[in-house]
Scaffold this motif. Structure first.
Motif, PDB file in Angstrom:
ATOM      1  N   ARG A   1       0.618  -1.461   0.063  1.00 32.71           N
ATOM      2  CA  ARG A   1       0.235  -0.044  -0.120  1.00 32.71           C
ATOM      3  C   ARG A   1       0.838   1.161   0.014  1.00 32.71           C
ATOM      4  NH1 ARG A   1      -5.553  -2.071   1.284  1.00 32.71           N
ATOM      5  NH2 ARG A   1      -5.156  -3.941   2.358  1.00 32.71           N
ATOM      6  N   VAL A   2       0.352   2.371  -0.747  1.00 29.65           N
ATOM      7  CA  VAL A   2       1.567   3.721  -0.855  1.00 29.65           C
ATOM      8  C   VAL A   2       0.751   4.646  -0.932  1.00 29.65           C
ATOM      9  CG1 VAL A   2       2.863   4.534  -2.521  1.00 29.65           C
ATOM     10  CG2 VAL A   2       2.326   2.343  -2.830  1.00 29.65           C
ATOM     11  N   ILE A   3       0.938   5.693  -0.651  1.00 29.50           N
ATOM     12  CA  ILE A   3       0.212   6.775  -0.037  1.00 29.50           C
ATOM     13  C   ILE A   3       0.658   8.162  -0.447  1.00 29.50           C
ATOM     14  CG2 ILE A   3      -0.873   8.527   1.834  1.00 29.50           C
ATOM     15  CD1 ILE A   3      -1.314   6.603   2.997  1.00 29.50           C
ATOM     16  N   LEU A   4       0.637   8.642  -1.411  1.00 33.39           N
ATOM     17  CA  LEU A   4       1.863   9.358  -2.126  1.00 33.39           C
ATOM     18  C   LEU A   4       0.845  10.941  -2.456  1.00 33.39           C
ATOM     19  CD1 LEU A   4       2.431   7.588  -5.919  1.00 33.39           C
ATOM     20  CD2 LEU A   4       3.847   7.996  -4.216  1.00 33.39           C
ATOM     21  N   GLY A   5       1.801  11.936  -3.145  1.00 35.76           N
ATOM     22  CA  GLY A   5       1.502  12.555  -3.582  1.00 35.76           C
ATOM     23  C   GLY A   5       2.562  14.322  -3.948  1.00 35.76           C
ATOM     24  N   GLU A   6       2.065  14.952  -4.848  1.00 30.59           N
ATOM     25  CA  GLU A   6       3.762  15.946  -5.140  1.00 30.59           C
ATOM     26  C   GLU A   6       3.846  16.467  -4.200  1.00 30.59           C
ATOM     27  OE1 GLU A   6       1.835  17.696  -8.798  1.00 30.59           O
ATOM     28  OE2 GLU A   6       4.027  18.177  -8.438  1.00 30.59           O
ATOM     29  N   CYS A   7       4.755  16.574  -3.861  1.00 34.93           N
ATOM     30  CA  CYS A   7       5.368  17.642  -3.111  1.00 34.93           C
ATOM     31  C   CYS A   7       4.807  19.296  -3.862  1.00 34.93           C
ATOM     32  CB  CYS A   7       6.986  17.983  -3.375  1.00 34.93           C
ATOM     33  SG  CYS A   7       7.877  18.839  -2.501  1.00 34.93           S
ATOM     34  N   VAL A   8       4.416  20.182  -3.122  1.00 30.87           N
ATOM     35  CA  VAL A   8       4.317  21.125  -3.761  1.00 30.87           C
ATOM     36  C   VAL A   8       4.959  22.784  -2.961  1.00 30.87           C
ATOM     37  CG1 VAL A   8       2.825  21.527  -5.226  1.00 30.87           C
ATOM     38  CG2 VAL A   8       1.988  21.394  -3.126  1.00 30.87           C
ATOM     39  N   THR A   9       5.015  23.854  -3.101  1.00 35.84           N
ATOM     40  CA  THR A   9       5.875  24.865  -2.339  1.00 35.84           C
ATOM     41  C   THR A   9       5.007  26.270  -3.585  1.00 35.84           C
ATOM     42  OG1 THR A   9       7.799  25.614  -3.361  1.00 35.84           O
ATOM     43  CG2 THR A   9       7.380  23.937  -0.797  1.00 35.84           C
ATOM     44  N   ASP A  10       5.097  27.597  -2.376  1.00 31.35           N
ATOM     45  CA  ASP A  10       4.132  28.547  -3.325  1.00 31.35           C
ATOM     46  C   ASP A  10       5.898  29.785  -2.488  1.00 31.35           C
ATOM     47  OD1 ASP A  10       3.570  29.311  -1.092  1.00 31.35           O
ATOM     48  OD2 ASP A  10       1.423  29.751  -2.299  1.00 31.35           O
ATOM     49  N   ARG A  11       6.544  29.259  -1.945  1.00 32.71           N
ATOM     50  CA  ARG A  11       7.294  30.858  -1.296  1.00 32.71           C
ATOM     51  C   ARG A  11       8.854  29.868  -1.808  1.00 32.71           C
ATOM     52  NH1 ARG A  11       5.356  31.225   4.928  1.00 32.71           N
ATOM     53  NH2 ARG A  11       4.170  32.768   4.311  1.00 32.71           N
ATOM     54  N   GLU A  12       9.829  31.199  -1.804  1.00 35.11           N
ATOM     55  CA  GLU A  12      11.332  31.160  -1.720  1.00 35.11           C
ATOM     56  C   GLU A  12      11.865  29.823  -0.517  1.00 35.11           C
ATOM     57  OE1 GLU A  12      14.699  33.475  -2.983  1.00 35.11           O
ATOM     58  OE2 GLU A  12      13.111  34.126  -3.008  1.00 35.11           O
ATOM     59  N   SER A  13      12.872  28.899  -0.971  1.00 33.34           N
ATOM     60  CA  SER A  13      13.750  27.806  -0.010  1.00 33.34           C
ATOM     61  C   SER A  13      14.677  27.692   0.282  1.00 33.34           C
ATOM     62  CB  SER A  13      12.284  26.815  -0.065  1.00 33.34           C
ATOM     63  OG  SER A  13      12.981  25.581   0.100  1.00 33.34           O
ATOM     64  N   PRO A  14      14.863  27.880   0.855  1.00 32.83           N
ATOM     65  CA  PRO A  14      16.644  27.306   1.183  1.00 32.83           C
ATOM     66  C   PRO A  14      17.024  26.444   0.174  1.00 32.83           C
ATOM     67  CG  PRO A  14      15.473  27.071   3.419  1.00 32.83           C
ATOM     68  CD  PRO A  14      15.320  27.439   1.994  1.00 32.83           C
ATOM     69  N   TRP A  15      15.909  25.199  -0.327  1.00 27.96           N
ATOM     70  CA  TRP A  15      16.644  23.858  -0.861  1.00 27.96           C
ATOM     71  C   TRP A  15      15.614  24.387  -2.391  1.00 27.96           C
ATOM     72  CZ3 TRP A  15      13.802  22.898   4.059  1.00 27.96           C
ATOM     73  CH2 TRP A  15      14.793  23.322   5.444  1.00 27.96           C
ATOM     74  N   ASN A  16      15.922  22.783  -2.739  1.00 22.42           N
ATOM     75  CA  ASN A  16      16.157  22.900  -4.148  1.00 22.42           C
ATOM     76  C   ASN A  16      14.708  21.825  -4.592  1.00 22.42           C
ATOM     77  OD1 ASN A  16      15.764  22.329  -6.928  1.00 22.42           O
ATOM     78  ND2 ASN A  16      18.011  21.620  -7.041  1.00 22.42           N
ATOM     79  N   LEU A  17      13.639  23.056  -4.262  1.00 22.45           N
ATOM     80  CA  LEU A  17      12.357  22.877  -3.999  1.00 22.45           C
ATOM     81  C   LEU A  17      11.281  22.639  -5.025  1.00 22.45           C
ATOM     82  CD1 LEU A  17      11.382  23.012  -0.204  1.00 22.45           C
ATOM     83  CD2 LEU A  17      11.531  20.457  -1.018  1.00 22.45           C
ATOM     84  N   PRO A  18      10.474  22.289  -5.557  1.00 23.40           N
ATOM     85  CA  PRO A  18       9.612  22.215  -6.789  1.00 23.40           C
ATOM     86  C   PRO A  18       9.013  23.756  -5.918  1.00 23.40           C
ATOM     87  CG  PRO A  18       9.248  20.436  -5.623  1.00 23.40           C
ATOM     88  CD  PRO A  18      10.398  20.536  -4.782  1.00 23.40           C
ATOM     89  N   ARG A  19       8.603  24.628  -6.967  1.00 19.10           N
ATOM     90  CA  ARG A  19       7.745  26.042  -5.898  1.00 19.10           C
ATOM     91  C   ARG A  19       7.036  26.261  -8.055  1.00 19.10           C
ATOM     92  NH1 ARG A  19      11.245  31.237  -5.296  1.00 19.10           N
ATOM     93  NH2 ARG A  19       8.813  32.802  -5.110  1.00 19.10           N
TER      94      ARG A  19
END
Ligand SMILES: [Zn+2]
Length: 459
Positions: A146-164
């Protein structure tokens, strides 16, 4: 194959985690159509027939385990590369994750799943680390987990390489992700909203995502930036503690799971209890990361207030292992030591968090988490014919304090045997290990994220 009936016969102990918490000595379990149709004394079920009968004389049977916070994308390929004294590896983590190709993510996820399932995990929450669910679907399908999945989202600046993304786009992406994925694999796959954290996401976006989760009757998980420093900053900026801030923007509730949740104060614990919000705590990550559990760990208070606490392993570069038995052990020993109080987190409580409470924290408690007629048949059979299981009088103490995932003998998900006498049959492990080692070498070369291999000379 799915509807084959199954009987687990003459188990040395069946740890049911049912409403009375019965431990059935010399027990049997009958499984039909993927669900438990009978559980009781072997003598009472002696007449029940099944397509396949598993002799469980030397087994302790528990419900399957729920891993509430488990990034599975990148880390297997570069496991162990971060030196102990590196400090926060997050910058490197997200650079490595961002550099993964579809094919690489498929293989690293497959390896993570092999490790999870062979250690008794039947369900995990990947908090948005998977970038290519289409490519990984085959791994989830083959493994039967069983898997619980989602797409990582952000809308603000972050110190890391995150999808924005722009706020509205992040919400729209999440809605279409949930529509596309939720309920697939005969219901074994759930899709949730997965904003990264309150620091990297605006209030509008969090509100929008919670609405998506509510409308689709699914969940939302995010990293909870809690603790004394965060509290000071939030109080200065919002006049509210971090947990109260989430409540004020309508982002807490029974379908919300906050990860880590260290350093909560009493008002924040009340806030979680009041709103029915769950948490996923990663005891080994906290210890290995020097997060100060004696000062900041509030697991006993959360449980005492009825907050559903799931256990997690975080990632193969945080706890480093994906073995929920070791996480149970850490939870049970960590709080006794931290509080100098032997009453803290009994072994039974640790097992509850990995099973029934964990299932409830993930919104699956009605169908899973205990061995009771009508529930889906997700089970782990531990092999007691091993030195660490001797002598056996209290199966829960032996499981939590003596054993680890290496004695997981058989794992059943939805009534299907996915690990059979220590073996999975969905992938050639030797080839997979070689492939992931290769991916790790390529990934380090491509990103330049490398460290001296060891403090000791490798000659
Ligand atoms: Zn995480």
């Amino acid at each position: 194959m799915r509807n084959q009936s199954l009987k687990i016969e003459n188990a040395r102990y069946v740890v049911t985690v049912d409403t009375q918490r019965r431990i059935i000595q010399d027990g049997s379990i009958l499984i039909e159509g993927g669900r438990i149709s009978g559980v009781g004394k072997a003598a009472d079920l002696a007449g029940a027939m099944a397509d396949r009968v598993i002799d469980a004389r030397h087994r302790v049977v528990t419900p399957g385990f729920f891993n509430g916070h488990m990034h599975i994308s990148y880390a297997h390929a570069v496991r162990g590369i971060f030196p102990d004294d590196l400090g926060s590896p997050l910058v490197h983590v997200f650079n490595l994750q961002a550099a993964m190709t579809e094919e690489e993510e498929y293989y690293t996820s497959l390896l993570a799943i092999v490790e999870l399932v062979k250690n008794g995990t039947v369900c995990f929450v990947d908090p948005g680390s998977t970038k290519f669910p289409d490519a990984c679907l085959q791994a989830y399908t083959d493994a039967g987990i069983r898997v619980i999945l989602g797409e990582c989202v952000t809308d603000r600046e972050s110190p890391w390489n995150l999808p924005r993304y722009a706020t509205g786009e992040a919400v729209a992406r999440t809605a279409s992700f949930v529509q596309k994925w939720h309920g697939r694999l005969q219901g074994r796959l759930s899709a949730w909203a997965m904003p990264f954290s309150p620091e990297t996401c605006s209030a509008d976006m969090l509100r929008g995502l919670k609405q998506v989760a509510d409308e689709h009757r699914t969940g939302l998980t995010l990293h909870h930036g809690s603790g004394p420093q965060a509290r000071k900053e939030y109080l200065a900026r919002h006049g509210l503690r971090p947990t109260e801030y989430l409540e004020s923007i309508g982002t807490l509730g029974p379908n919300v799971l906050l990860a880590h949740a260290l350093g909560l104060d009493d008002a924040e614990i009340d806030c979680l209890a009041r709103t029915g919000t769950s948490v996923a705590m990663c005891p080994v990550t906290a210890a290995k990361g020097g997060r100060g559990v004696p000062e900041h760990g509030r697991m006993p208070e959360l449980l005492a207030k009825g907050v559903k606490v799931a256990l997690g392993c975080d990632s193969p570069n945080n706890s480093n292992h994906l073995d929920l038995v070791r996480s149970m052990n850490m939870a049970a020993v960590q709080y006794k030591d931290a509080r100098q109080d032997l009453r803290q987190i009994p072994a039974e409580t640790a097992l509850e968090m990995a099973t029934l409470i964990g299932a409830r924290a993930l919104g699956l408690g009605n169908e899973l988490g205990s061995i009771e007629p009508g529930k889906k048949a997700d089970l782990v059979l531990f092999d007691t014919q091993r030195p660490e299981w001797q002598a056996l009088f209290n199966p829960i103490n032996n499981l939590v304090y003596n054993a680890d995932g290496r004695s997981v003998h058989t794992v059943i998900v939805d009534g299907r045997v996915v690990v059979d006498a220590y073996r999975q049959s969905f992938v050639d492990e030797a080839r997979l290990f070689a492939k992931v080692q290769e991916i790790g070498e390529r990934l380090q070369a491509r990103t330049g994220v490398t460290f001296p291999r060891s403090r000791w000379p490798i000659v």
